[in-house]
Design a protein around this motif. Structure first.
Motif, PDB file in Angstrom:
ATOM      1  N   SER A 166       0.807  -1.372  -0.103  1.00 10.03           N
ATOM      2  CA  SER A 166      -0.213   0.080  -0.107  1.00 10.03           C
ATOM      3  C   SER A 166       0.775   1.137  -0.058  1.00 10.03           C
ATOM      4  O   SER A 166       1.958   1.342   0.757  1.00 10.03           O
ATOM      5  CB  SER A 166      -0.986   0.089   1.310  1.00 10.03           C
ATOM      6  OG  SER A 166      -1.644   1.245   1.406  1.00 10.03           O
TER       7      SER A 166
ATOM      8  N   THR B 112       2.121  10.277   4.395  1.00  8.12           N
ATOM      9  CA  THR B 112       1.799   9.254   4.556  1.00  8.12           C
ATOM     10  C   THR B 112       2.665   8.602   3.696  1.00  8.12           C
ATOM     11  O   THR B 112       2.682   7.244   3.647  1.00  8.12           O
ATOM     12  CB  THR B 112       0.184   8.771   3.992  1.00  8.12           C
ATOM     13  OG1 THR B 112       0.253   9.524   2.773  1.00  8.12           O
ATOM     14  CG2 THR B 112      -0.621   9.091   4.961  1.00  8.12           C
TER      15      THR B 112
ATOM     16  N   TYR C  58       5.051   5.640   9.079  1.00  5.59           N
ATOM     17  CA  TYR C  58       4.372   6.781   9.423  1.00  5.59           C
ATOM     18  C   TYR C  58       2.890   6.193  10.040  1.00  5.59           C
ATOM     19  O   TYR C  58       2.207   5.250   9.711  1.00  5.59           O
ATOM     20  CB  TYR C  58       3.707   7.691   8.315  1.00  5.59           C
ATOM     21  CG  TYR C  58       2.618   8.913   8.923  1.00  5.59           C
ATOM     22  CD1 TYR C  58       3.165   9.770   9.500  1.00  5.59           C
ATOM     23  CD2 TYR C  58       1.345   8.892   8.462  1.00  5.59           C
ATOM     24  CE1 TYR C  58       2.022  10.880  10.128  1.00  5.59           C
ATOM     25  CE2 TYR C  58       0.474   9.895   8.877  1.00  5.59           C
ATOM     26  CZ  TYR C  58       1.068  10.792   9.502  1.00  5.59           C
ATOM     27  OH  TYR C  58       0.100  11.665  10.112  1.00  5.59           O
ATOM     28  N   ARG C  59       2.541   6.661  11.197  1.00  5.40           N
ATOM     29  CA  ARG C  59       1.422   5.867  12.205  1.00  5.40           C
ATOM     30  C   ARG C  59       0.378   6.865  12.608  1.00  5.40           C
ATOM     31  O   ARG C  59      -0.489   6.380  13.216  1.00  5.40           O
ATOM     32  CB  ARG C  59       2.010   5.384  13.403  1.00  5.40           C
ATOM     33  CG  ARG C  59       3.184   4.267  13.193  1.00  5.40           C
ATOM     34  CD  ARG C  59       3.889   3.815  14.480  1.00  5.40           C
ATOM     35  NE  ARG C  59       2.932   3.463  15.562  1.00  5.40           N
ATOM     36  CZ  ARG C  59       2.529   2.207  15.734  1.00  5.40           C
ATOM     37  NH1 ARG C  59       2.802   1.296  15.016  1.00  5.40           N
ATOM     38  NH2 ARG C  59       1.742   1.691  16.683  1.00  5.40           N
TER      39      ARG C  59
ATOM     40  N   GLU D 288       6.495  -2.209  -1.025  1.00  2.30           N
ATOM     41  CA  GLU D 288       6.184  -2.979   0.246  1.00  2.30           C
ATOM     42  C   GLU D 288       5.910  -4.274  -0.203  1.00  2.30           C
ATOM     43  O   GLU D 288       5.989  -5.221   0.792  1.00  2.30           O
ATOM     44  CB  GLU D 288       4.889  -2.426   0.863  1.00  2.30           C
ATOM     45  CG  GLU D 288       4.729  -2.767   2.164  1.00  2.30           C
ATOM     46  CD  GLU D 288       3.619  -1.904   2.997  1.00  2.30           C
ATOM     47  OE1 GLU D 288       3.580  -1.959   4.175  1.00  2.30           O
ATOM     48  OE2 GLU D 288       2.612  -1.315   2.228  1.00  2.30           O
TER      49      GLU D 288
ATOM     50  N   LEU E 210      -0.960  -7.271   3.841  1.00  2.00           N
ATOM     51  CA  LEU E 210      -1.283  -6.518   5.079  1.00  2.00           C
ATOM     52  C   LEU E 210      -2.687  -6.821   5.289  1.00  2.00           C
ATOM     53  O   LEU E 210      -2.934  -6.463   6.681  1.00  2.00           O
ATOM     54  CB  LEU E 210      -1.415  -5.076   4.345  1.00  2.00           C
ATOM     55  CG  LEU E 210       0.020  -4.562   3.727  1.00  2.00           C
ATOM     56  CD1 LEU E 210      -0.112  -3.276   3.352  1.00  2.00           C
ATOM     57  CD2 LEU E 210       1.005  -4.611   4.681  1.00  2.00           C
TER      58      LEU E 210
ATOM     59  N   HIS F 208      -6.247   2.695   2.949  1.00  4.84           N
ATOM     60  CA  HIS F 208      -4.515   2.695   3.272  1.00  4.84           C
ATOM     61  C   HIS F 208      -4.679   2.829   4.872  1.00  4.84           C
ATOM     62  O   HIS F 208      -3.754   2.063   5.580  1.00  4.84           O
ATOM     63  CB  HIS F 208      -4.162   3.935   2.604  1.00  4.84           C
ATOM     64  CG  HIS F 208      -2.404   4.085   3.273  1.00  4.84           C
ATOM     65  ND1 HIS F 208      -1.408   3.450   2.516  1.00  4.84           N
ATOM     66  CD2 HIS F 208      -1.897   5.020   4.074  1.00  4.84           C
ATOM     67  CE1 HIS F 208      -0.292   3.683   3.114  1.00  4.84           C
ATOM     68  NE2 HIS F 208      -0.429   4.756   4.147  1.00  4.84           N
ATOM     69  N   LEU F 209      -5.344   3.452   5.258  1.00  5.09           N
ATOM     70  CA  LEU F 209      -5.371   4.030   6.788  1.00  5.09           C
ATOM     71  C   LEU F 209      -5.846   2.635   7.420  1.00  5.09           C
ATOM     72  O   LEU F 209      -5.421   2.406   8.464  1.00  5.09           O
ATOM     73  CB  LEU F 209      -6.282   4.993   7.211  1.00  5.09           C
ATOM     74  CG  LEU F 209      -6.681   5.218   8.682  1.00  5.09           C
ATOM     75  CD1 LEU F 209      -5.573   5.620   9.427  1.00  5.09           C
ATOM     76  CD2 LEU F 209      -7.908   6.323   8.887  1.00  5.09           C
TER      77      LEU F 209
ATOM     78  N   ARG G 204      -3.271  -0.146   7.710  1.00  6.24           N
ATOM     79  CA  ARG G 204      -1.991   0.449   8.781  1.00  6.24           C
ATOM     80  C   ARG G 204      -2.796   0.100  10.494  1.00  6.24           C
ATOM     81  O   ARG G 204      -1.900  -0.341  10.896  1.00  6.24           O
ATOM     82  CB  ARG G 204      -2.052   1.983   8.469  1.00  6.24           C
ATOM     83  CG  ARG G 204      -0.891   1.936   7.200  1.00  6.24           C
ATOM     84  CD  ARG G 204       0.318   1.388   7.267  1.00  6.24           C
ATOM     85  NE  ARG G 204       1.171   1.784   5.896  1.00  6.24           N
ATOM     86  CZ  ARG G 204       1.201   0.888   4.962  1.00  6.24           C
ATOM     87  NH1 ARG G 204       0.739  -0.347   4.955  1.00  6.24           N
ATOM     88  NH2 ARG G 204       2.054   1.124   3.976  1.00  6.24           N
TER      89      ARG G 204
ATOM     90  N   GLY H  52      -2.503  -3.590  10.895  1.00  2.00           N
ATOM     91  CA  GLY H  52      -1.186  -3.781  11.338  1.00  2.00           C
ATOM     92  C   GLY H  52      -0.759  -3.112  12.601  1.00  2.00           C
ATOM     93  O   GLY H  52      -0.110  -4.159  13.456  1.00  2.00           O
ATOM     94  N   GLN H  53      -1.012  -2.084  13.280  1.00  3.53           N
ATOM     95  CA  GLN H  53      -0.431  -1.708  14.558  1.00  3.53           C
ATOM     96  C   GLN H  53      -1.238  -2.128  15.476  1.00  3.53           C
ATOM     97  O   GLN H  53      -0.876  -1.932  16.594  1.00  3.53           O
ATOM     98  CB  GLN H  53      -0.357  -0.220  14.344  1.00  3.53           C
ATOM     99  CG  GLN H  53      -1.434   0.881  14.115  1.00  3.53           C
ATOM    100  CD  GLN H  53      -1.055   2.038  13.665  1.00  3.53           C
ATOM    101  OE1 GLN H  53      -0.046   2.408  12.737  1.00  3.53           O
ATOM    102  NE2 GLN H  53      -1.483   3.142  14.183  1.00  3.53           N
TER     103      GLN H  53
END
Length: 355
Positions: free
Chosen positions: A10, A18, A23-24, A72, A225, A307-308, A311, A314-315
Motif C-alpha cells: 500500500s 503518509t 508513518y502511524r 512493500e 497486509l 490505506h489507513l 495500517r 497492522g499496528q
C-alpha cells in the motif's frame, strides 16, 4: 465481490506525510487554508528526473504511490492496472481550456490536451512498469475508487493467478476550486485541518488531493497486509442504516462482528448527520474512526481510508487524532469503511486482517 482480494502493498500520498516509512498517524500536519495541496515527497527518489519533468501532478502522485505499494509487496510489475479518479488530470484540463480561449482555437499546444485525459495516470503507470495487460480507469465522481475496487475483484476472480495494481488519484486545479466556492462546496468558517468535527456548525468541505495505490491478488503471501472482503456503492439512498445493514447481511455478518467503523465526517453540517445516524444506530458500542478531518475531501479519498485501515490492522491501535468517540478496541480484525459525498455516492468497504 465474489471472493476476497488480498492486499500485499500500500502506498499513499496525501496532505499528511503518509509517504514516509513507518508513518502511524500519530503526528498530524495542521493547515489553515482551503483547498489544501498534497504533502509532496521527493519524487526524484523513485521517478527519473527526465520523466518527472513531463508529468503533471496526478501522474507524479500516482506513479510514486504505486511504486511505494510495489516496494512493500516486493513486486517489480503487475498484470493489470485499475484506477479511479473523479476529475482526472485537472491542471492540464484547465491549462488546455485556457489556451483554447487565449489563442481563439488556433496554434494549440497538444500536450496539455493529451495529458488531461482521465486515464493518463493509469497509462503512465503501465508505461513505467512495462505492463501491457488490462488497463482501466473509472470516472464515477466519489464512487470512482469503489468502482475500481469492484472491478479488481472481478478481474482477479477471472484471473486468480494474476496481480493487480489498484488505486485512486485526484489533484487540485488552480481555477476549479473557484467554481466550487461559487457552488457553495467549500468551507469558509474556520477551514482548518484537523477539522474540529464536534464543533462544526457550518456548511462546506475542505478540498484536498491525493493518491493511494495497492498491490492485490487472490492469494495471501507473507507480505499480506489484509484482505478486502467486500465493497458496495450506490448513488442515493433514503435510508443509510438499511443500506449498511443489507450489505452486512449479504456477507453473513451483523454489526457486532465489526471491530471498528471508519466514517467519512468532513465537517459539512449539511451531510455529516448521516454518519451520526449510522454510527449511533448500528455501531454505538464500537470505535468510530475519522479520516476526512485529516485528509480533506476529494473524490477518491476512500483510497486513503483503505490505506489507513490497513495500517491500523497492522499496528492494532487507533491514534487519538482519529478516534471520534473515545471507545478503544480490544483488537482489530474487521474494519468497515463508510463514506459518501454531498449526500450521494455512498460507498462501503469491508477490510479484514489476514491470519
Amino acid at each position: 465481490m465474489t471472493k476476497p482480494i488480498y492486499i500485499h502493498g500500500s502506498g499513499s500520498i496525501s496532505i499528511q506525510p503518509t509517504h514516509e516509512p513507518g508513518y502511524r498517524f500519530e503526528a498530524v500536519k495542521a493547515y489553515a487554508q482551503n483547498p489544501v495541496p498534497a504533502c509532496d515527497p521527493d519524487y526524484k527518489s523513485l521517478i527519473p528526473a527526465l520523466q518527472l519533468r513531463r508529468m503533471n501532478k496526478s501522474m507524479r502522485m500516482a506513479i510514486f504511490a504505486s511504486r511505494l505499494a510495489l516496494q512493500e509487496a516486493g513486486k517489480e510489475t503487475v498484470d493489470a492496472v485499475i484506477t479511479g479518479t473523479g476529475l482526472g488530470c485537472l491542471s492540464d484540463s484547465e491549462r488546455f481550456v485556457e489556451t483554447v480561449l487565449a489563442n481563439e482555437h488556433e496554434l494549440l499546444n497538444p500536450t496539455p490536451f493529451i495529458q488531461s485525459t482521465h486515464n493518463m495516470a493509469a497509462a503512465a503507470i503501465a508505461l513505467s512498469l512495462g505492463c501491457k495487460g488490462y488497463n482501466m480507469t473509472y470516472v464515477n465522481n466519489a464512487s470512482a475508487f469503489a468502482s475500481a475496487l469492484l472491478d479488481a475483484g472481478i478481474y482477479l476472480a477471472e484471473h486468480p493467478d494474476h496481480t493487480v495494481l489498484l488505486g485512486g488519484v485526484d489533484e487540485l486545479g488552480a481555477r476549479t476550486p473557484r467554481f466550487w466556492e461559487l457552488a457553495g462546496y467549500l468551507k469558509h468558517d474556520n477551514p482548518v485541518i484537523p477539522t474540529p468535527l464536534a464543533a462544526s456548525s457550518s456548511p462546506g468541505e475542505i478540498a484536498a488531493e491525493g493518491a493511494s495505490f495497492f498491490v492485490a491478488s487472490q492469494q495471501p503471501t507473507s507480505q499480506t497486509l489484509g484482505k478486502v472482503i467486500a465493497g458496495d456503492t450506490c448513488y442515493e439512498t433514503a435510508d443509510a442504516v438499511a443500506f449498511v445493514n443489507r450489505f452486512l447481511r449479504r456477507y453473513g455478518l451483523a454489526a457486532g462482528d465489526i471491530d471498528a467503523v471508519v466514517l467519512g465526517y468532513n465537517g459539512d453540517i449539511r451531510y455529516d448527520a448521516v454518519y451520526s445516524t449510522v454510527g449511533s444506530t448500528l455501531f454505538a458500542a464500537l470505535p468510530h474512526i475519522g479520516f476526512k478531518h485529516i485528509f480533506g475531501e476529494y473524490d477518491t479519498v476512500a483510497g486513503a481510508a483503505l490505506h489507513l485501515a490497513l495500517r491500523l490492522l497492522g499496528q492494532q491501535d487507533i491514534p487519538q487524532q482519529l478516534l471520534l468517540n473515545g471507545i478503544r478496541p480490544r483488537s482489530l480484525r474487521r474494519i468497515l469503511i463508510y463514506t459518501q459525498r454531498r449526500g450521494t455516492n455512498h460507498g462501503l468497504i469491508l477490510v479484514e486482517k489476514e491470519g
